[in-house]
Write an enzyme that holds these catalytic residues in place. Structure first.
Site, mmCIF file in Angstrom:
data_model
loop_
_atom_site.group_PDB
_atom_site.id
_atom_site.type_symbol
_atom_site.label_atom_id
_atom_site.label_comp_id
_atom_site.label_asym_id
_atom_site.label_seq_id
_atom_site.Cartn_x
_atom_site.Cartn_y
_atom_site.Cartn_z
ATOM 1 N N LYS A 60 0.869 -1.189 0.000
ATOM 2 C CA LYS A 60 0.000 0.000 0.000
ATOM 3 C C LYS A 60 0.897 1.228 0.000
ATOM 4 C CE LYS A 60 -4.459 0.890 0.196
ATOM 5 N NZ LYS A 60 -5.617 0.022 -0.140
ATOM 6 N N ASP A 110 -7.055 4.205 -4.542
ATOM 7 C CA ASP A 110 -7.688 4.094 -3.224
ATOM 8 C C ASP A 110 -8.271 5.493 -2.977
ATOM 9 O OD1 ASP A 110 -7.779 2.108 -0.744
ATOM 10 O OD2 ASP A 110 -7.381 4.068 0.109
HETATM 11 P P1 NDP Z 1 -12.903 7.723 -2.900
HETATM 12 O O1 NDP Z 1 -11.814 8.714 -2.754
HETATM 13 O O2 NDP Z 1 -13.464 7.457 -4.247
HETATM 14 O O3 NDP Z 1 -14.118 8.085 -1.925
HETATM 15 C C1 NDP Z 1 -13.920 8.197 -0.571
HETATM 16 C C2 NDP Z 1 -15.237 8.555 0.090
HETATM 17 O O4 NDP Z 1 -15.085 8.445 1.502
HETATM 18 C C3 NDP Z 1 -15.670 9.965 -0.182
HETATM 19 O O5 NDP Z 1 -17.054 10.068 -0.136
HETATM 20 C C4 NDP Z 1 -15.022 10.714 0.980
HETATM 21 O O6 NDP Z 1 -15.644 11.949 1.294
HETATM 22 C C5 NDP Z 1 -15.206 9.735 2.093
HETATM 23 N N1 NDP Z 1 -14.123 9.915 3.075
HETATM 24 C C6 NDP Z 1 -12.793 9.825 2.851
HETATM 25 N N2 NDP Z 1 -12.095 10.103 3.966
HETATM 26 C C7 NDP Z 1 -13.020 10.373 4.908
HETATM 27 C C8 NDP Z 1 -12.927 10.726 6.265
HETATM 28 N N3 NDP Z 1 -11.736 10.856 6.867
HETATM 29 N N4 NDP Z 1 -14.087 10.922 6.936
HETATM 30 C C9 NDP Z 1 -15.295 10.805 6.325
HETATM 31 N N5 NDP Z 1 -15.435 10.478 5.020
HETATM 32 C C10 NDP Z 1 -14.314 10.260 4.337
HETATM 33 O O7 NDP Z 1 -12.317 6.377 -2.248
HETATM 34 P P2 NDP Z 1 -12.810 4.875 -2.468
HETATM 35 O O8 NDP Z 1 -14.270 4.819 -2.628
HETATM 36 O O9 NDP Z 1 -11.928 4.251 -3.467
HETATM 37 O O10 NDP Z 1 -12.396 4.235 -1.044
HETATM 38 C C11 NDP Z 1 -13.299 4.187 0.063
HETATM 39 C C12 NDP Z 1 -12.850 3.105 1.017
HETATM 40 O O11 NDP Z 1 -12.848 1.846 0.345
HETATM 41 C C13 NDP Z 1 -11.445 3.246 1.588
HETATM 42 O O12 NDP Z 1 -11.418 2.726 2.893
HETATM 43 C C14 NDP Z 1 -10.610 2.354 0.679
HETATM 44 O O13 NDP Z 1 -9.428 1.916 1.304
HETATM 45 C C15 NDP Z 1 -11.581 1.219 0.474
HETATM 46 N N6 NDP Z 1 -11.359 0.367 -0.695
HETATM 47 C C16 NDP Z 1 -11.267 0.899 -1.950
HETATM 48 C C17 NDP Z 1 -11.097 0.072 -3.041
HETATM 49 C C18 NDP Z 1 -11.079 0.583 -4.433
HETATM 50 O O14 NDP Z 1 -11.029 -0.243 -5.358
HETATM 51 N N7 NDP Z 1 -11.148 1.869 -4.675
HETATM 52 C C19 NDP Z 1 -10.952 -1.384 -2.871
HETATM 53 C C20 NDP Z 1 -11.144 -1.844 -1.527
HETATM 54 C C21 NDP Z 1 -11.317 -0.980 -0.490
HETATM 55 P P3 NDP Z 1 -14.909 13.313 0.871
HETATM 56 O O15 NDP Z 1 -15.108 13.432 -0.594
HETATM 57 O O16 NDP Z 1 -15.594 14.368 1.666
HETATM 58 O O17 NDP Z 1 -13.471 13.163 1.263
HETATM 59 O O1 2IT Z 2 -7.949 -1.631 -0.601
HETATM 60 C C1 2IT Z 2 -7.920 -2.141 -1.741
HETATM 61 O O2 2IT Z 2 -8.091 -3.357 -1.912
HETATM 62 C C2 2IT Z 2 -7.697 -1.263 -2.882
HETATM 63 N N1 2IT Z 2 -7.611 -0.048 -2.711
HETATM 64 C C3 2IT Z 2 -7.544 -1.842 -4.258
HETATM 65 C C4 2IT Z 2 -6.145 -2.327 -4.484
HETATM 66 C C5 2IT Z 2 -5.825 -2.758 -5.887
HETATM 67 O O3 2IT Z 2 -4.643 -3.069 -6.101
HETATM 68 O O4 2IT Z 2 -6.696 -2.789 -6.752
#
Ligand code: NDP
Ligand code: 2IT
Length: 442
Positions: A121, A161
């Site tokens: 990561k 992420d």
């Molecule tokens: P994005 O940046 O697309 O979206 C993040 C969302 O979470 C936004 O709505 C954001 O609001 C909110 N957010 C972020 N930080 C905070 C905080 N400190 N407090 C409250 N709200 C917050 O990210 P993703 O959707 O990609 O990721 C979301 C979660 O999913 C993370 O935990 C990530 O690690 C996990 N994840 C992502 C994967 C992926 O493929 N993208 C895969 C597996 C897990 P705002 O816009 O106001 O910051």
């Molecule tokens: O938390 C996660 O699994 C991710 N942000 C996706 C990682 C990836 O390599 O697609």
């Protein structure tokens, strides 16, 4: 000194990392006691120590001509079963503790997918919010100007992420290609036109719902008519909501870091398209939803966990759901909590879910669809080929079914209850641990 005290002493200033280690240790340490080879080879001591951590300076110039300095990281946690694999996060809260917890979770998650991917990561404390496209590009180029020497299609393959989506992946890929003079699959989440996989944008959110469907199958039930609360409104949340709507469920909340919207009538496909445009194109705030849909409500500074639901899907960030929130969910009759985000539930919340014996699925199992399709993107890049979306979606489905089966195999308790957390921790651990034993003391 016992293992946990040793790990606590070594990582005193890393609360998120220690939280993740504690949650895994609860199931792995008793398992190790029953399987002494893992103790002899000190597997738990080794998997909690990153193979390598890279920290670097990221200087860039903003639109006003001022020099800005951010900190860049890559945690290369474990390569026992494949190249390091895991996302990059750009958010002001990024630090070594957060990235080590994410890389540790990623190692077990990637193992659960059944694909040959190690865990890693990275990211930066850079905040993309309020920055122009040109500023984001200059930052990404500077970040990759150091990161490029530490990654490779057989070495370490980052992805997106929080704060890193298609735009940032594009800028970083372009800079890598320019420096190395090579078009190769060093990042996943790429645009379809330039080596990205179909279904990768959807994969985490879709996979989350596919996992819930697997649980429902064991209960002879389905998603039709169920009420769902979702937090977040980014990549994971958007596609979790899309798939929920397709399955006939009613999603009533979404959120961002400022507050949440409650739409009692349900977020429809049309309303979701408004949110996607608002977040991805206009880069606006979720409260603008009520200007468009005044029948909905917006709650500034609050989280959606006091809204009555059957299923809760935390899809924003770590520790966004605490013990009080968990209790409120249970009191309101919520029976299913599946984590789209990584470690969104505090340790107290997890204890409350487990004591209530509801279906609680930790992120490493529930959100593994994203990295699984990243793995399929790596496969397609190696083949120099692109599969149709039906094929990728079908494989995603198969992988999620496999993860569910693994959780059931290792998580069944004496009274028949499936502890998905235990199943995911042990199921993810075994393959990595056995590979480490095979490969000697490295
Ligand atoms: P994005 O940046 O697309 O979206 C993040 C969302 O979470 C936004 O709505 C954001 O609001 C909110 N957010 C972020 N930080 C905070 C905080 N400190 N407090 C409250 N709200 C917050 O990210 P993703 O959707 O990609 O990721 C979301 C979660 O999913 C993370 O935990 C990530 O690690 C996990 N994840 C992502 C994967 C992926 O493929 N993208 C895969 C597996 C897990 P705002 O816009 O106001 O910051
Ligand atoms: O938390 C996660 O699994 C991710 N942000 C996706 C990682 C990836 O390599 O697609």
């Amino acid at each position: 000194m016992d293992i946990i005290t040793l790990i606590e002493q070594k990582n005193q200033s890393e609360p998120e990392f220690l939280q993740a280690v504690h949650e895994v240790a609860e199931h792995i340490l008793p398992y190790i006691e029953k399987n002494p080879k893992y103790k002899k080879y000190k597997i738990f001591e080794r998997i909690t120590e990153p193979e390598r951590v890279i920290i670097f300076r990221v200087p860039w110039v903003d639109d006003a001509g001022e020099i800005q300095i951010n900190r860049g990281f890559r945690v290369q946690m474990n390569s026992a079963i494949g190249p390091y694999k895991g996302g990059l996060r750009f958010h002001p809260s990024v630090n070594l503790s957060v990235l080590k917890f994410l890389a540790f979770e990623q190692t077990l998650k990637n193992s659960l997918t059944g694909l040959p991917m190690g865990g890693g990561k990275g990211g930066s404390d850079f905040d993309p919010k309020g920055k122009s496209d040109n500023e984001v590009m200059r930052f990404c180029q500077s970040f990759m100007t150091e990161l490029y020497r530490h990654i490779g299609s057989n070495l370490d393959v980052p992805a997106g992420d929080i704060g890193v989506g298609k735009r940032e992946i594009g800028f970083m890929f372009g800079q890598y290609k320019r420096i190395q003079n090579e078009f190769t699959g060093i990042l996943t989440g790429k645009g379809f036109e330039w080596g990205g996989s179909r279904i990768r944008p959807e994969a985490t959110g879709y996979g989350l719902i596919y996992f819930i469907q697997e649980i429902f199958k064991t209960q002879g039930d389905n998603l039709e008519g169920k009420t769902i609360t979702v937090s977040g409104s980014g990549n994971v949340a958007q596609f979790a909501v899309e798939k929920s709507i397709q399955c006939g469920a009613k999603v009533v909340t979404m959120s961002d870091s400022n507050g949440f919207i409650y739409d009692a009538a349900g977020i429809t496909a049309e309303k979701l398209a408004f949110i996607t445009e608002l977040k991805e194109v206009k880069r606006g705030r979720l409260k603008e939803y009520i200007d468009q849909y005044p029948e909905a409500q917006y709650f500034e500074g609050q989280k959606p966990w006091n809204i009555k639901c059957d299923i809760a899907l935390p899809c924003a960030t770590q520790n966004e759901l605490n013990g009080d929130d968990a209790q409120k969910l249970i009191d309101n009759g919520c029976k299913y909590v599946a984590e789209g985000a990584n470690m969104p539930s505090t340790s107290e919340a997890v204890a409350i879910f487990n004591a209530a014996k509801i279906f609680y699925v930790p992120g490493k199992a529930a959100n593994a669809g994203g990295v699984a399709v990243s793995g399929l993107e790596m496969t397609q890049n190696s083949l120099r080929y692109a599969w149709f979306k039906e094929k990728v979606d079908d494989r995603l489905h198969t992988i999620i079914k496999g993860i569910h089966e693994t959780c059931v195999r290792y998580g069944r308790e004496e009274d028949g209850h499936i502890n998905y957390e235990k199943g995911a921790n042990i199921g993810g651990f075994v393959k990595v641990a056995d590979a480490m034993i095979d490969q000697g003391i490295v």
